[in-house]
Structures are given as C-alpha cells and as structure tokens.
Design a protein around this motif. Structure first.
Motif, PDB file in Angstrom:
ATOM      1  N   VAL A   7      -2.474   1.362   6.494  1.00  0.00           N
ATOM      2  CA  VAL A   7      -3.445   0.261   6.404  1.00  0.00           C
ATOM      3  C   VAL A   7      -4.335   0.349   7.642  1.00  0.00           C
ATOM      4  O   VAL A   7      -3.851   0.422   8.772  1.00  0.00           O
ATOM      5  CB  VAL A   7      -2.742  -1.103   6.319  1.00  0.00           C
ATOM      6  CG1 VAL A   7      -3.764  -2.208   6.059  1.00  0.00           C
ATOM      7  CG2 VAL A   7      -1.682  -1.090   5.225  1.00  0.00           C
ATOM      8  N   HIS A  64       0.828  -1.202   0.000  1.00  0.00           N
ATOM      9  CA  HIS A  64       0.000   0.000   0.000  1.00  0.00           C
ATOM     10  C   HIS A  64       0.864   1.254   0.000  1.00  0.00           C
ATOM     11  O   HIS A  64       2.009   1.236   0.447  1.00  0.00           O
ATOM     12  CB  HIS A  64      -0.920   0.018   1.226  1.00  0.00           C
ATOM     13  CG  HIS A  64      -2.106  -0.883   1.118  1.00  0.00           C
ATOM     14  ND1 HIS A  64      -3.167  -0.635   0.266  1.00  0.00           N
ATOM     15  CD2 HIS A  64      -2.406  -2.045   1.757  1.00  0.00           C
ATOM     16  CE1 HIS A  64      -4.067  -1.594   0.399  1.00  0.00           C
ATOM     17  NE2 HIS A  64      -3.641  -2.465   1.288  1.00  0.00           N
ATOM     18  N   SER A  99      -7.026   0.408   3.008  1.00  0.00           N
ATOM     19  CA  SER A  99      -5.979   1.406   3.218  1.00  0.00           C
ATOM     20  C   SER A  99      -6.446   2.832   2.932  1.00  0.00           C
ATOM     21  O   SER A  99      -7.404   3.066   2.184  1.00  0.00           O
ATOM     22  CB  SER A  99      -4.773   1.077   2.332  1.00  0.00           C
ATOM     23  OG  SER A  99      -3.843   2.137   2.278  1.00  0.00           O
TER      24      SER A  99
END
Length: 478
Positions: free
Chosen positions: A231, A227, A247
């Motif tokens: 998150v 990501h 996320s």
C-alpha cells in the motif's frame, strides 16, 4: 455490474506526464489538481474542461511529493535532487529553492495554518521550515533509516513520520522530542497521516496492510488486509468516516471506518497506484500511478445521511463488538483476512465518453543560478502583480531570465525600479542578499554536521551494545 447512484464514478482522466505519477493534491477550492512525477515535472491541471495545464520545470530529478498551502497561494514540491521548491501556482510559476537535506527528499507537508512546512528525507531526518520568513528552523533525528513521509497533526502540535526502520514516530513540535513510537516487525510504512480530528493515524504498509492506531491510548485500532500488493498511499475523507487506499496491486480501495469494512474496489489504473487524495470537501478524489495517468473520481458514497451512520453505530454498543475508529478504548486488533465482499468498479468496462483527457500543456521554466548555494535570482515584481503574502523575503522572487542577462540588461528594464524608486537602497539589498547566501551556506553546514552527529551516535550505540555483550559473556565465564 451497473453503478448505483451512491457508487464512485470516474469523471475524467488527464494525460501529460511522461512517467509515473508519485503525488497528487487538490487546491483548497477544488478547482485545480497538482501532480508530481518521475519525469521531474510538477503539473497543474484545471478541473474545468478544455482548460490549459501548466508544467513547471525546475527540479533535476524525480519529484516525489507535491502539496498546496492551506490558502492555495503556494505549491510545495520535494525531489530526489535533494531540494524542496515553493512555486506560485499560476502561469508565471515563479519558484524558490530550499537546500538543507543531504539526500533525496520524500515528502512535503504544510501545517494547517500554513506557517510551517515539514519535509522528510532519505538522510534519516525530518526538517521543519518557517514559511513566513522562508527559512530552515530545526531537524528531528531519531529514525535509523530513510524517512518516507512526515505529516503535521490538524492542530500543528504533533508530527507523525514513518521510516524504513519499521517505526512510526510521533513528535512534539514544541519541545522537538519524539513522544511516541509504533513499531512493526513485518514491513515498513510507505505513507502515514492523521485523521481529520487528530486522534488517530493511518499507515500504508509495504506488507500489504493498512493500520489505524489510536494515539490517545497507543493501541492498534483497525488492521485491514485487503490488498495483494504494497500500500503506497492513504487519504482520509474530511468526515473521518472513510479511508481510500492506493496499492501496487493496481487498485484503489475504499474502507468504511465506522463499519470497519471494505466497501469498494476501484479498477482504473494499469500498473501500481502510487498516490490518492480526497479534495478538501470530499466530493472528489484523484489518483495517479505507474501508467502516468491522473484519474479524477466523483465520490458519491459520502452522500449517506449521517443519521443513518449514528443508527448503525448503536449496534456496536455491546462490549464484545470489534473495535472501531470511534471507540475510545479499543480492545483487540481488527484484522480483515480471506475473501472479502466488495463492490468492484471497473470504469474501463463502463465509461466510454469521458471528457477530453489531454489538455494543452504550457511549459513554465524556472531559471536558477548554479553558481551559489542560494539558487534563486532576485527581481522585483511586475507592476500590478500581486505578490504572495508569504514571499516577503527578497530571495524568493526568482527571475524568468538567466542571471547573466539580468546583470547586462538591468538598466534597460522598464519595470525594474531604479535605485531612487526603490524603498530599500541597492547597497542594502545587495548586503541582504549576501547575508542570505551566507546563511544558506551555514544551513548546509549545520545539516552536514547533524548527519555526521547521527552517524557518530549510531556507532557509539553499536559500541555500547558490543561492550554490554562482552561484559555479559565475561560474567558468565567467571
């Protein structure tokens, strides 16, 4: 790119909340979805098309977490108003309120047998409640900063918690002790949970990472850096083979934990995604975020024959392989960095004819007394109404009328039993209610004392550390 039959598909989306969605959970039968929001409401959605949605009104601040009990007959919610509420998830929406935390409550979690509820709070504590007797049991204090999440293990013997003190702690529910501690020097975990067989925990990191720890050997097993934002939530597929992540980079990602790789990136939300959850059977998952929309997805990718998974696992028997979730003795962290191949699904480009997304919403208001610590008002059940088996305590039957109206009209209410019809005399009921109020005051007092004790311990620790430094400095001078 057109979706393959095994790709996840956006089935429909729900609109009704007026602000960001903070938490989502499926009922055990998969027919309903409960959501919590910044708009202070808990909502109950029916997966059937055209069915009404219920909006439960009662919390006075942001609702941070919501969860169904294992039987589906209760709905627990946590709020920044420092309370936990238990709702009966139907059109009446009766609720009871728990007060013991002295700061906003961040999460609620039922044990698998439904007997206990764990709550995590910004007062640095985890509290455990007995659901059968509807009372506070004990607190767990070791964190030195806000506790963001606490979850029971599948067998109920452990609790995992994560805090802004950058630690993840494992607690033994039998002796109430912290038995394990994982720390991270970079960020803190926003969310943490056990995998379905209870051998591992997954953490959703503010540092954009997802980590999986094996609690049997106390090692970092897998470490995903997929990501580009913090998150906020993770959810294990019931098989334990997949993990879905939500996320602030506005995406959901699906990880194949057996292969140890990212397989899907899902676009669909506009803005940060705060919550995601698989249904109990894993055939659906739902997500929510800052765009105030609840998205309902069909999983599809879990239809893979597990014999194929076993065949793929045979390739990993070489001792130089990277560690994976099913390894008993992991050797090194399993980082995922750089550009990663992933199937990207953006339903906004593909799905035009989604089912109706704005069902009619029915507001259900929970009236509370504001004059006592015990904020529920008691009445007996309507004739023919099935009382939830957990609601044995008379303090857990709130009225749908204000308390003043109840006192004035008690004699006129045909479905309100007279003293001669009661199985418990009115005087005894009044005495029990008074005792419950006093117990609630005691619970509040104990909670405040616990908080002060924690502060004293922190100060004492600082003093000891300063004394140790001074002693070392004097020794060096001499």
């Amino acid at each position: 790119m057109a979706s393959a039959p095994e790709d996840p598909v956006l089935e429909r989306y729900f609109k009704g909340h007026k602000a960001a969605i903070t938490s989502v959970d499926f009922s055990p039968n998969g027919k309903q979805i409960a959501t919590a929001s910044w708009d202070t409401f808990v909502m109950l959605w029916n997966c059937k098309p055209q069915a009404r949605a219920f909006r439960y009104v009662g919390h006075k601040d942001v609702v941070t977490s919501v969860q169904f009990s294992p039987l589906g007959n209760l709905l627990a919610s946590a709020s920044r108003d420092r309370t936990i509420r238990l709702w009966i998830p139907d059109k009446r929406g009766k609720s009871s309120e728990f007060k013991a935390h002295t700061a906003p409550v961040r999460s609620v979690d039922f044990s698998a047998d439904g007997q206990f509820l764990a709550t995590a709070s910004e007062d640095k504590s985890i509290k455990v409640w007995n659901m059968y007797r509807q009372r506070f049991l004990y607190s767990l204090y070791r964190h030195t900063h806000w506790v963001r999440c606490a979850k029971f293990s599948p067998d109920g013997r452990l609790i995992v918690s994560c805090s802004e003190d950058k630690t993840i702690k494992i607690w033994d529910t039998t002796n109430k002790q912290c038995v394990n501690n994982f720390s991270d020097s970079v960020g803190f975990a926003n969310f943490v949970d056990f995998n379905p067989n209870g051998t591992c925990i997954a953490s959703a990191g503010s540092d954009h990472t997802v980590k999986i720890w094996d609690i049997r050997v106390n090692k970092l097993l897998q470490h995903y850096q997929v990501h580009s934002g913090g998150v906020n939530c993770v959810s294990f597929h019931p098989s334990g083979n997949y993990l879905i992540t939500a996320s602030s980079d506005s995406t959901l990602k699906i990880l194949d934990l057996v292969e140890g790789r990212l397989i899907y990136t899902l676009q669909g939300h506009t803005g940060p995604v705060f919550t995601v959850s698989f249904s109990k059977g894993g055939e659906l998952f739902s997500s929510g975020g800052a765009d105030a929309q609840v998205l309902l997805w069909k999983t599809n990718f879990d239809a893979l024959n597990y014999k194929d998974i076993i065949k793929r696992n045979l390739k990993r028997l070489h001792f130089d392989s990277s560690p994976h979730l099913v390894d008993i003795y992991p050797r090194t962290p399993h980082p995922h960095e750089g550009k990663i191949e992933t199937i990207e699904i953006n339903p906004k480009l593909e799905v035009i004819d989604l089912q109706t997304s704005s069902p009619p919403v029915v507001d259900i208001v929970s009236f509370d007394s504001t004059t006592t610590i015990d904020t529920t008002v008691r009445t007996s059940a309507d004739k023919g109404e099935e009382i939830n088996s957990y609601f044995l305590n008379p303090s857990l039957l709130p009225s749908e009328c204000p308390p003043t109206a109840l006192k004035k009209k008690a004699e006129d209410m045909s479905d309100f039993p007279s003293e001669s019809q009661r199985s418990i005399p009115l005087a005894v009921t009044d005495a029990l209610e008074h005792i419950m109020e006093q117990l609630n005051v005691l619970t509040q007092t104990v909670s405040i004392l616990e908080q002060r004790l924690t502060l004293t311990e922190d100060k004492l620790k600082d003093c000891l550390e300063n004394q140790h430094r001074l002693f070392n400095a004097l020794q060096q001078k001499s």
